[in-house]
Design a protein around this motif. Structure first.
Motif, PDB file in Angstrom:
ATOM      1  N   LEU A  66      47.816  48.554  47.356  1.00 24.41           N
ATOM      2  CA  LEU A  66      46.840  47.875  47.827  1.00 24.41           C
ATOM      3  C   LEU A  66      45.558  47.841  46.986  1.00 24.41           C
ATOM      4  CD1 LEU A  66      47.591  47.543  51.634  1.00 24.41           C
ATOM      5  CD2 LEU A  66      47.599  45.585  50.355  1.00 24.41           C
ATOM      6  N   LEU A  67      45.336  49.062  46.798  1.00 26.97           N
ATOM      7  CA  LEU A  67      43.896  49.616  46.117  1.00 26.97           C
ATOM      8  C   LEU A  67      43.834  48.925  44.598  1.00 26.97           C
ATOM      9  CD1 LEU A  67      43.078  53.014  47.400  1.00 26.97           C
ATOM     10  CD2 LEU A  67      41.965  51.049  48.194  1.00 26.97           C
ATOM     11  N   ASP A  68      44.876  48.724  44.152  1.00 27.29           N
ATOM     12  CA  ASP A  68      45.136  48.234  42.741  1.00 27.29           C
ATOM     13  C   ASP A  68      45.185  46.808  42.989  1.00 27.29           C
ATOM     14  OD1 ASP A  68      45.470  50.630  41.449  1.00 27.29           O
ATOM     15  OD2 ASP A  68      47.706  50.532  41.303  1.00 27.29           O
ATOM     16  N   LEU A  69      45.505  46.005  43.950  1.00 25.10           N
ATOM     17  CA  LEU A  69      45.464  44.563  44.183  1.00 25.10           C
ATOM     18  C   LEU A  69      43.909  44.417  44.437  1.00 25.10           C
ATOM     19  CD1 LEU A  69      47.034  41.989  44.195  1.00 25.10           C
ATOM     20  CD2 LEU A  69      47.603  42.664  46.685  1.00 25.10           C
ATOM     21  N   LEU A  70      43.285  45.209  45.418  1.00 27.21           N
ATOM     22  CA  LEU A  70      42.136  45.037  45.607  1.00 27.21           C
ATOM     23  C   LEU A  70      41.156  44.946  44.320  1.00 27.21           C
ATOM     24  CD1 LEU A  70      39.864  44.548  47.813  1.00 27.21           C
ATOM     25  CD2 LEU A  70      39.519  46.912  47.998  1.00 27.21           C
ATOM     26  N   ASN A  71      41.311  46.094  43.657  1.00 22.65           N
ATOM     27  CA  ASN A  71      40.401  46.047  42.205  1.00 22.65           C
ATOM     28  C   ASN A  71      40.744  44.761  41.330  1.00 22.65           C
ATOM     29  OD1 ASN A  71      39.287  48.643  42.790  1.00 22.65           O
ATOM     30  ND2 ASN A  71      41.103  49.836  42.110  1.00 22.65           N
ATOM     31  N   GLU A  72      41.731  44.346  41.336  1.00 20.77           N
ATOM     32  CA  GLU A  72      42.134  43.088  40.507  1.00 20.77           C
ATOM     33  C   GLU A  72      41.588  42.061  41.120  1.00 20.77           C
ATOM     34  OE1 GLU A  72      45.854  40.437  39.005  1.00 20.77           O
ATOM     35  OE2 GLU A  72      46.269  42.823  39.492  1.00 20.77           O
ATOM     36  N   ALA A  73      41.597  41.996  42.384  1.00 24.56           N
ATOM     37  CA  ALA A  73      40.971  40.619  42.915  1.00 24.56           C
ATOM     38  C   ALA A  73      39.474  40.769  42.914  1.00 24.56           C
ATOM     39  CB  ALA A  73      41.421  40.602  44.364  1.00 24.56           C
ATOM     40  N   LEU A  74      39.049  42.164  42.938  1.00 20.00           N
ATOM     41  CA  LEU A  74      37.375  42.005  42.815  1.00 20.00           C
ATOM     42  C   LEU A  74      36.906  41.791  41.386  1.00 20.00           C
ATOM     43  CD1 LEU A  74      36.563  45.369  44.850  1.00 20.00           C
ATOM     44  CD2 LEU A  74      35.804  43.078  45.360  1.00 20.00           C
ATOM     45  N   SER A  75      37.814  42.183  40.611  1.00 19.32           N
ATOM     46  CA  SER A  75      37.221  42.097  39.026  1.00 19.32           C
ATOM     47  C   SER A  75      37.362  40.296  38.529  1.00 19.32           C
ATOM     48  CB  SER A  75      38.335  42.727  38.077  1.00 19.32           C
ATOM     49  OG  SER A  75      39.750  42.224  37.927  1.00 19.32           O
ATOM     50  N   ILE A  76      38.379  39.663  39.349  1.00 15.55           N
ATOM     51  CA  ILE A  76      38.345  38.122  39.090  1.00 15.55           C
ATOM     52  C   ILE A  76      37.107  37.475  40.056  1.00 15.55           C
ATOM     53  CG2 ILE A  76      39.998  36.251  40.116  1.00 15.55           C
ATOM     54  CD1 ILE A  76      42.310  37.760  39.698  1.00 15.55           C
ATOM     55  N   VAL A  77      36.935  38.069  41.141  1.00 16.90           N
ATOM     56  CA  VAL A  77      35.671  37.517  41.589  1.00 16.90           C
ATOM     57  C   VAL A  77      34.492  37.735  41.266  1.00 16.90           C
ATOM     58  CG1 VAL A  77      34.822  37.264  44.174  1.00 16.90           C
ATOM     59  CG2 VAL A  77      37.187  37.371  43.969  1.00 16.90           C
ATOM     60  N   LEU A  78      34.315  38.838  40.956  1.00 18.71           N
ATOM     61  CA  LEU A  78      32.991  39.072  40.312  1.00 18.71           C
ATOM     62  C   LEU A  78      32.761  38.748  38.888  1.00 18.71           C
ATOM     63  CD1 LEU A  78      32.654  42.642  42.192  1.00 18.71           C
ATOM     64  CD2 LEU A  78      31.718  40.352  42.844  1.00 18.71           C
ATOM     65  N   GLY A  79      33.683  38.432  38.282  1.00 16.50           N
ATOM     66  CA  GLY A  79      33.625  37.681  36.978  1.00 16.50           C
ATOM     67  C   GLY A  79      33.393  38.690  35.891  1.00 16.50           C
ATOM     68  N   PRO A  80      32.824  38.473  34.783  1.00 16.15           N
ATOM     69  CA  PRO A  80      33.047  39.202  33.543  1.00 16.15           C
ATOM     70  C   PRO A  80      32.349  40.448  33.704  1.00 16.15           C
ATOM     71  CG  PRO A  80      31.715  37.394  33.087  1.00 16.15           C
ATOM     72  CD  PRO A  80      32.208  37.248  34.396  1.00 16.15           C
ATOM     73  N   PRO A  81      32.661  41.546  32.805  1.00 19.00           N
ATOM     74  CA  PRO A  81      32.073  42.837  32.753  1.00 19.00           C
ATOM     75  C   PRO A  81      30.796  42.858  32.365  1.00 19.00           C
ATOM     76  CG  PRO A  81      33.569  42.752  31.129  1.00 19.00           C
ATOM     77  CD  PRO A  81      33.806  41.484  31.657  1.00 19.00           C
ATOM     78  N   VAL A  82      29.746  43.663  32.661  1.00 17.55           N
ATOM     79  CA  VAL A  82      28.272  43.778  32.364  1.00 17.55           C
ATOM     80  C   VAL A  82      28.287  44.083  30.769  1.00 17.55           C
ATOM     81  CG1 VAL A  82      26.407  45.014  32.801  1.00 17.55           C
ATOM     82  CG2 VAL A  82      27.883  44.656  34.470  1.00 17.55           C
ATOM     83  N   THR A  83      29.193  44.556  30.114  1.00 14.44           N
ATOM     84  CA  THR A  83      29.323  44.931  28.813  1.00 14.44           C
ATOM     85  C   THR A  83      29.576  43.715  27.877  1.00 14.44           C
ATOM     86  OG1 THR A  83      31.679  45.498  28.808  1.00 14.44           O
ATOM     87  CG2 THR A  83      30.322  47.263  29.256  1.00 14.44           C
TER      88      THR A  83
END
Length: 125
Positions: A18-35
């Motif tokens: 569930l935490l891995d799924l949450l991390n993936e969902a957050l990366s999709i919602v929050l967009g591209p990396p700061v780098t």
């Protein structure tokens, strides 16, 4: 006791999943990396502001819910649809970001080398 240990390991695995799924969902919602490179920031233009609070929770829950309760429609599992969903979640600009940065560094290095050679020739003559 063996049953308790096995149950707790399974619970830990479920929590990790569930935490891995949450991390993936957050990366999709929050967009591209700061780098992201300055070039891509200019190409993409101003990015939209990331959702916060309840809106962020709703967006993440929609993504997680789609994974936890997938549709029963058989077309959902066709190879074409699976590839299309995967490509939608990752923008093409993000896939090429590293390649473009490496190419930019290589071109910059070649230009710098040529300029240094010309400066040395001018100094020698």
């Amino acid at each position: 006791m063996a049953k308790d240990n096995e149950g707790s390991r399974r619970d830990q695995g479920d929590h990790k999943l569930l935490l891995d799924l949450l991390n993936e969902a957050l990366s999709i919602v929050l967009g591209p990396p700061v780098t992201m490179s300055r070039f891509w920031k200019k190409v993409i233009g101003p990015t939209r502001r990331s959702p916060r609070g309840r809106k962020l929770l709703d967006c993440v829950w929609e993504i997680i819910r789609a994974h936890l309760y997938p549709p029963t429609d058989k077309n959902y599992y066709s190879l074409d649809n699976m590839v299309a969903r995967d490509l939608v979640s990752t923008p093409w600009s993000g896939l090429m970001n590293d390649d473009i940065d490496a190419l930019g560094k290589e071109i910059e290095s070649q230009i710098t080398g040529v300029l240094i050679e010309e400066i040395v020739k001018v100094i020698k003559s």
